[in-house]
Design an enzyme around this catalytic site. Structure first.
Site, PDB file in Angstrom:
ATOM      1  N   ARG A  71      61.423 -18.762  30.295  1.00  0.00           N
ATOM      2  CA  ARG A  71      61.177 -18.677  31.342  1.00  0.00           C
ATOM      3  C   ARG A  71      62.241 -19.861  32.154  1.00  0.00           C
ATOM      4  O   ARG A  71      62.302 -20.740  31.531  1.00  0.00           O
ATOM      5  CB  ARG A  71      59.998 -18.861  31.812  1.00  0.00           C
TER       6      ARG A  71
ATOM      7  N   HIS B 110      61.940 -11.703  38.833  1.00  0.00           N
ATOM      8  CA  HIS B 110      61.189 -11.587  37.732  1.00  0.00           C
ATOM      9  C   HIS B 110      60.919  -9.993  36.920  1.00  0.00           C
ATOM     10  O   HIS B 110      59.505  -9.492  38.428  1.00  0.00           O
ATOM     11  CB  HIS B 110      59.673 -12.467  38.031  1.00  0.00           C
TER      12      HIS B 110
ATOM     13  N   GLN C 199      57.418  -8.882  35.632  1.00  0.00           N
ATOM     14  CA  GLN C 199      55.973  -8.932  36.439  1.00  0.00           C
ATOM     15  C   GLN C 199      55.591  -7.948  37.509  1.00  0.00           C
ATOM     16  O   GLN C 199      55.122  -6.547  37.749  1.00  0.00           O
ATOM     17  CB  GLN C 199      56.605  -9.502  37.247  1.00  0.00           C
TER      18      GLN C 199
ATOM     19  N   ASP D  75      53.720 -12.773  47.609  1.00  0.00           N
ATOM     20  CA  ASP D  75      53.841 -13.868  47.134  1.00  0.00           C
ATOM     21  C   ASP D  75      53.987 -15.611  47.508  1.00  0.00           C
ATOM     22  O   ASP D  75      54.293 -15.433  48.705  1.00  0.00           O
ATOM     23  CB  ASP D  75      55.088 -13.963  46.347  1.00  0.00           C
TER      24      ASP D  75
ATOM     25  N   CYS E 193      51.483 -11.446  42.517  1.00  0.00           N
ATOM     26  CA  CYS E 193      52.029 -11.795  41.289  1.00  0.00           C
ATOM     27  C   CYS E 193      50.814 -12.438  41.023  1.00  0.00           C
ATOM     28  O   CYS E 193      50.815 -13.075  39.364  1.00  0.00           O
ATOM     29  CB  CYS E 193      53.456 -11.354  41.314  1.00  0.00           C
TER      30      CYS E 193
ATOM     31  N   ARG F 297      50.149  -7.276  33.184  1.00  0.00           N
ATOM     32  CA  ARG F 297      51.372  -7.614  32.217  1.00  0.00           C
ATOM     33  C   ARG F 297      51.055  -7.749  30.537  1.00  0.00           C
ATOM     34  O   ARG F 297      52.327  -7.140  30.041  1.00  0.00           O
ATOM     35  CB  ARG F 297      51.503  -8.893  32.642  1.00  0.00           C
TER      36      ARG F 297
HETATM   37  N1  NVA Z   1      57.693 -16.705  43.030  1.00  0.00           N
HETATM   38  C1  NVA Z   1      56.789 -17.086  42.228  1.00  0.00           C
HETATM   39  C2  NVA Z   1      56.409 -16.472  41.738  1.00  0.00           C
HETATM   40  C3  NVA Z   1      55.168 -16.764  40.343  1.00  0.00           C
HETATM   41  C4  NVA Z   1      54.773 -16.336  39.132  1.00  0.00           C
HETATM   42  C5  NVA Z   1      58.062 -18.200  41.813  1.00  0.00           C
HETATM   43  O1  NVA Z   1      58.499 -18.742  41.025  1.00  0.00           O
HETATM   44  O2  NVA Z   1      56.821 -19.730  42.145  1.00  0.00           O
HETATM   45  N1   CP Z   2      52.617 -13.650  37.982  1.00  0.00           N
HETATM   46  C1   CP Z   2      53.253 -15.079  36.878  1.00  0.00           C
HETATM   47  O1   CP Z   2      54.627 -14.655  36.329  1.00  0.00           O
HETATM   48  O2   CP Z   2      52.561 -16.261  36.550  1.00  0.00           O
HETATM   49  P1   CP Z   2      52.619 -17.517  35.253  1.00  0.00           P
HETATM   50  O3   CP Z   2      53.198 -18.221  36.831  1.00  0.00           O
HETATM   51  O4   CP Z   2      50.874 -17.466  35.533  1.00  0.00           O
HETATM   52  O5   CP Z   2      52.913 -16.541  34.466  1.00  0.00           O
END
Ligand code: NVA
Ligand code: CP
Length: 319
Positions: free
Chosen positions: A116, A143, A146, A234, A278, A306
């Site tokens: 990540r 992502h 997801q 989101d 998500c 997930r």
């Molecule tokens: N779009 C959000 C998703 C978190 C799982 C982010 O990148 O912060």
């Molecule tokens: N949806 C998702 O990726 O959640 P987290 O940021 O908690 O991993």
């Protein structure tokens, strides 16, 4: 002396556009089978077979996570393997070592890496130099894990997604980008309702058109919602943007997105649609409590899936 690791020899899970529709469909079907094999339960009984026994997955996070971290950890254990959690900020690649050299070192110690990262480019550099599978656990651009859980969840509630309509109402962000990839690969219509200044990358829309996909930009979320089987949103500010936007930028982002909030009025316009997110959700911002907690919300199924979807990805990548 050993030669440097040869590039791109492993099965990476980087993005949905990098894989074909047949492979992705098989992964969803495998995930459903794995979930069924456990009697539909995410916890409890051990799987009968342990295809990843003795394998080690490194989980590297440059940003916070609840679902991704826990679902990969639990999933890997259910498959007989082990995980190692690494905070990217403590690793040498955050302090001058190249991502490529990090990949060459990790390839000697572990069997797969989930990353990540704040920079999509880091994911690509890691995969390029890695001889073990690399899995995208979210970048500033996409992502894909997801979306595997989301397609699975949609189909549990509304049947095959091909030919159906999904509406995205909110910022054209990383999760939205993966929905665009998914619309093309799983052959459904995606209507993206968002302010023009936070629209998805035009190159992404051009790619969807070129692939014969059905992805449309719509200004009015209520208009977009008509006939949809799912409404998705989101967070309005994604993790990689928090520092750069600051307080003023965040306020203006909220102002331009307020008409895209998913509330009961929008859900009424969508009539029979499920609500998807998500998570983590910012209740009262992109979605109201009434919708989050309402009968059409499937957000916690998405979170559970997930686990199942990523188990299918892990087995595909590592065996
Ligand atoms: N779009 C959000 C998703 C978190 C799982 C982010 O990148 O912060
Ligand atoms: N949806 C998702 O990726 O959640 P987290 O940021 O908690 O991993």
């Amino acid at each position: 002396m050993n030669a440097p690791a040869k590039a791109m020899t492993a099965k990476h899970f980087l993005d949905l556009d990098a894989l074909d529709g047949v492979t992705l469909r098989k992964l969803i079907d495998d995930a459903k089978r794995m979930k069924d094999a456990r009697g539909g339960r995410p916890k409890g009984a051990e799987d009968d077979v342990l295809p990843l026994k003795g394998r080690m997955l490194a989980l590297i996070f440059e940003k916070p996570s609840t679902r991704t971290r826990i679902s990969f950890d639990v999933g890997m254990r259910q498959l007989g393997g082990e995980t190692m959690f690494l905070d990217g900020r403590d690793m040498q690649f955050g302090h001058g070592e190249t991502v490529g050299d990090t990949a060459r070192v990790l390839s000697r110690y572990v069997d797969a890496v989930m990353l990540r990262t704040k920079r999509h480019q880091s994911l690509l550099e890691l995969a390029e130099a890695s001889t073990i599978p690399v899995i995208n656990g979210l970048t500033d651009k996409t992502h894909p894990c997801q979306l595997m859980a989301d397609i699975m969840t949609f189909e549990e509630h509304r049947g095959p997604i091909a030919g159906k309509t999904v509406v995205w109402s909110g910022a054209g962000n990383n999760v939205c980008a993966s929905w665009i990839h998914a619309a093309v690969r799983f052959k459904f219509e995606l209507r993206v309702a968002c302010p023009p200044e936070i629209a998805p990358d035009p190159r992404l829309l051009a790619w969807a058109r070129q692939e014969g996909g059905s992805v449309h930009m719509v200004r009015d979320p209520l208009e977009a919602a008509s006939g949809a089987s799912a409404v998705v949103t989101d967070t309005w500010v994604q993790m990689s943007e928090t520092d750069q936007l600051g307080e003023g930028g965040t306020r203006s982002r909220h102002n331009s997105l307020s008409r895209y909030r998913v509330d009961e009025k929008l859900m009424s316009a969508a009539k029979d649609a499920i609500f998807m997110h998500c998570l983590p959700a910012h209740r009262g911002e992109e979605v109201t409590d009434a919708v989050m907690d309402g009968p059409r919300s499937v957000v916690f199924d998405e979170a559970e899936n997930r686990l199942h979807a990523q188990k299918a990805v892990l087995v595909w990548a590592m065996t």
